[in-house]
Every structure is written in C-alpha cells, then in structure tokens.
Design an enzyme around this catalytic site. Sequence first.
Site, PDB file in Angstrom:
ATOM      1  N   TYR A 143     -20.019 -28.037  15.284  1.00 31.57           N
ATOM      2  CA  TYR A 143     -19.711 -27.390  16.410  1.00 31.57           C
ATOM      3  C   TYR A 143     -19.539 -28.512  17.467  1.00 31.57           C
ATOM      4  O   TYR A 143     -20.324 -28.741  18.262  1.00 31.57           O
ATOM      5  CB  TYR A 143     -20.916 -26.319  16.617  1.00 31.57           C
ATOM      6  CG  TYR A 143     -20.836 -25.721  17.893  1.00 31.57           C
ATOM      7  CD1 TYR A 143     -19.973 -25.548  18.667  1.00 31.57           C
ATOM      8  CD2 TYR A 143     -21.858 -24.626  17.992  1.00 31.57           C
ATOM      9  CE1 TYR A 143     -19.763 -24.741  19.851  1.00 31.57           C
ATOM     10  CE2 TYR A 143     -22.085 -23.988  19.392  1.00 31.57           C
ATOM     11  CZ  TYR A 143     -20.981 -23.764  20.212  1.00 31.57           C
ATOM     12  OH  TYR A 143     -20.988 -22.942  21.062  1.00 31.57           O
ATOM     13  N   LYS A 173     -15.971 -25.838  14.241  1.00 27.76           N
ATOM     14  CA  LYS A 173     -15.872 -24.997  15.485  1.00 27.76           C
ATOM     15  C   LYS A 173     -15.502 -25.795  16.593  1.00 27.76           C
ATOM     16  O   LYS A 173     -16.442 -26.461  17.148  1.00 27.76           O
ATOM     17  CB  LYS A 173     -17.213 -24.031  15.609  1.00 27.76           C
ATOM     18  CG  LYS A 173     -17.197 -23.288  17.022  1.00 27.76           C
ATOM     19  CD  LYS A 173     -18.638 -22.673  17.270  1.00 27.76           C
ATOM     20  CE  LYS A 173     -18.830 -22.154  18.295  1.00 27.76           C
ATOM     21  NZ  LYS A 173     -17.831 -22.155  19.586  1.00 27.76           N
TER      22      LYS A 173
HETATM   23  C1  LIG Z   1     -18.724 -22.360  26.823  1.00 25.43           C
HETATM   24  C2  LIG Z   1     -18.929 -21.173  25.933  1.00 25.43           C
HETATM   25  O1  LIG Z   1     -19.733 -20.304  25.910  1.00 25.43           O
HETATM   26  N1  LIG Z   1     -17.725 -20.970  25.226  1.00 25.43           N
HETATM   27  C3  LIG Z   1     -17.633 -19.714  24.313  1.00 25.43           C
HETATM   28  C4  LIG Z   1     -17.469 -20.054  23.022  1.00 25.43           C
HETATM   29  O2  LIG Z   1     -17.477 -21.412  22.592  1.00 25.43           O
HETATM   30  C5  LIG Z   1     -16.215 -18.894  24.756  1.00 25.43           C
HETATM   31  O3  LIG Z   1     -16.338 -17.747  23.972  1.00 25.43           O
HETATM   32  C6  LIG Z   1     -16.039 -18.771  26.006  1.00 25.43           C
HETATM   33  O4  LIG Z   1     -17.302 -17.852  26.679  1.00 25.43           O
HETATM   34  C7  LIG Z   1     -14.763 -17.976  26.555  1.00 25.43           C
HETATM   35  O5  LIG Z   1     -13.696 -18.651  25.774  1.00 25.43           O
HETATM   36  C8  LIG Z   1     -14.661 -17.677  28.003  1.00 25.43           C
HETATM   37  O6  LIG Z   1     -14.698 -18.915  28.683  1.00 25.43           O
HETATM   38  C1  LIG Z   2     -18.982 -19.123  21.907  1.00 24.50           C
HETATM   39  C2  LIG Z   2     -19.941 -19.741  20.916  1.00 24.50           C
HETATM   40  O1  LIG Z   2     -19.253 -19.908  20.015  1.00 24.50           O
HETATM   41  C3  LIG Z   2     -21.315 -19.848  21.096  1.00 24.50           C
HETATM   42  O2  LIG Z   2     -21.790 -18.882  21.738  1.00 24.50           O
HETATM   43  O3  LIG Z   2     -21.897 -20.715  20.424  1.00 24.50           O
END
Ligand SMILES: CC(=O)N[C@H](C=O)[C@@H](O)[C@H](O)[C@H](O)CO
Ligand SMILES: CC(=O)C(=O)O
Length: 320
Positions: A143, A173
């Site tokens: 990740y 990811k």
């Molecule tokens: C930093 C963070 O939480 N990223 C999320 C997952 O990786 C995303 O799903 C964001 O929430 C999304 O892209 C909106 O900016």
């Molecule tokens: C957005 C995402 O992948 C997480 O919540 O870890």
Amino acid sequence: MASPKKKLQGLVAATITPMTEHGEINFSVIGQYVDYLVKEQGVKNIFVNGTTGEGLSLSISERRRVAEEWVTKGRNKLDQVVIHVGALSLKESQELAQHAAEIGADGIAVIAPFFLKPWNKDVLINFLKEVAAAAPALPFYYYHIPALTGVKIRAEEVLDGIQEKIPTFQGLKFSDTDLLDFAQCVDQNRQRQFAFLFGVDEQLLSALVMGATGAVGSTYNYLGKKTNQMLEAFERKDFSSALNHQFCIQRFINFVVKLGFGVSQTKAIMTLVSGIPMGPPRLPLQKASREFTDNAEAKLRSLDFLSFNDLKDGNLEACS
Ligand SMILES: CC(=O)N[C@H](C=O)[C@@H](O)[C@H](O)[C@H](O)CO
Ligand SMILES: CC(=O)C(=O)O
C-alpha cells in the site's frame, strides 16, 4: 506459495469503521453495511482497517475484531476482503497478518512504517517481507501512500524484483497522483499477474488508461454505482461517456475538497447517503461540521447522488 486465487479487480471500498457517539466501535451495523455495498453500490470487495477505516487509530485488539466482523458478515456476499495490517511495530503487523490468515481473509496489505522510517527500498522490502512471511498463504499487497507515510520511495523501485523476495506479492495499491510512477509499475511488470489498484478516486480514469486493474477508495462506499458506470463505459471503449462520469464524480470530490475533506467528512457523507450511522471519528480526527454536512448534502442532491432524494427539488446539474 499462495494458493492461486481469483485476481482482485474492479472496485474495492475502503471501509469506514463505524463508531458510537461514545467512540466505541459499532459492530452492530457491519452486516447492514455489507448488504448496502453489494446491493446499492454494486461493490463486492473491501479493504478493511486502512486510512478510511482509521486502522492506525485502533488498538490491535480492535483491529482484530473489526477484521473478524467484516470477514464473517461478508461471507458468501463479498468476493474479497483484504485486511490492512500495517503498523509501526513489526511484531504487531505480523500478529495481524497471521490473524487475517486464521480468520480466512483473502489478502493483506501493508503501508511503509512511518515513524522510524525505512530510508531505502531494500529496508522497506525487508520489513514487508517479514510481515508477508507471517501469512505465507495470503496474497500480499503493498500500500503506497507517500503523502501520509512520508516514505517517498517510488513504487516502481519497490516493485523491482519484489516477487523474488516476497513470493506472495500479488499487487500494489497506489494512492498517489504520480502517474509516471504508477504507469512504470504497470509497464515493468506486465507479464506478472499483479493487481494494480489505483487509490485516487478523482483520477481513476487516467489510471485506467495507464493499466490500472482495479481501484481502492473511500468514495466507492457511496459513489460505487456511479464509478462502476465509468468502468463499464471504459470497458466498452466509450471514452466520452467514461469521461462524463469521471467529470461528474470530480464535481462532487472537488466541491468537498474545497470545504476540507478527509476521513471525518467521509463518515458524515456515508451516513447521509447510506442511512447507516457511521458515527464520529476517533481523535485526533474531529467530527465533520454541520455546515460541511449541509453543503455536501445539497451537492449530492443536485448531482442526483442521493437515491432517496425528494424529486420535487429537481436536479440542477445531474449528470447521466
Ligand atoms: C488519502 C485517502 O484517504 N485516499 C483515499 C484512498 O486511498 C481516496 O479514496 C480519497 O479519499 C479520494 O480519492 C478522495 O480524495
Ligand atoms: C482509501 C484507502 O484505500 C484507505 O482508506 O486505505
């Protein structure tokens, strides 16, 4: 070796951890939450205890119980349940990895440790390898989320030769906007059957062009259906419809980003859209303001993202 498993693809919702007003985990709504994702959003994969799930703000015992609940409630309903087991302590991470295997999860994911940090690729891989080894039969995902971990080692470097070190390595990811790095991960590993999961929901279409095989994100909790329409349009090479869908999703995300958007706000939005109470976040996060929630609700209505909306308002900018 990991047993050959169906490849993780399509949308993966990064689950929220529902909490009570007193800050305890609200296990009682997880069954309902699974049904909502499957039936209302068409999302059949989940990523538990990640950023959105406040995984690093939970105790180890809470993380174990949350993982168990999702695996139990998701049985025969979800395709895959991936558990994030990253932690600052290698021992804790290994404990969680082993636990994920015991309860029958479909995979584990790990972020880079972010307080005492690995300063080069080899050290990072050594850490990941030790965690992966605690669950030798489970697919392992790295990740990559440099903005939050502060570990800026490029994903392309981490992936170089990783399968020789971590035999269970199954995918990435990628939660960053560096599409050069993402595309090089895809380009350099095409022959290996890795999953390339993109994690910046507002830019998913660009990542699909670069070869993303799926996506993990917070917005798929409530915009899964909409995003699936974009994936379908992309699949049938209808790029103009796909772009319209992406623009539409962006209008919402751009709007909330300007108001201040994070995990707290995701909890408020999901409560609004699904009707399932997600509760407040845990400190150091703070509950989204009433003003945020009201504005987000108005925007969701005008974009027709609230399925139970009262039609009499009309949809000002609904996109098809
Ligand atoms: C930093 C963070 O939480 N990223 C999320 C997952 O990786 C995303 O799903 C964001 O929430 C999304 O892209 C909106 O900016
Ligand atoms: C957005 C995402 O992948 C997480 O919540 O870890």
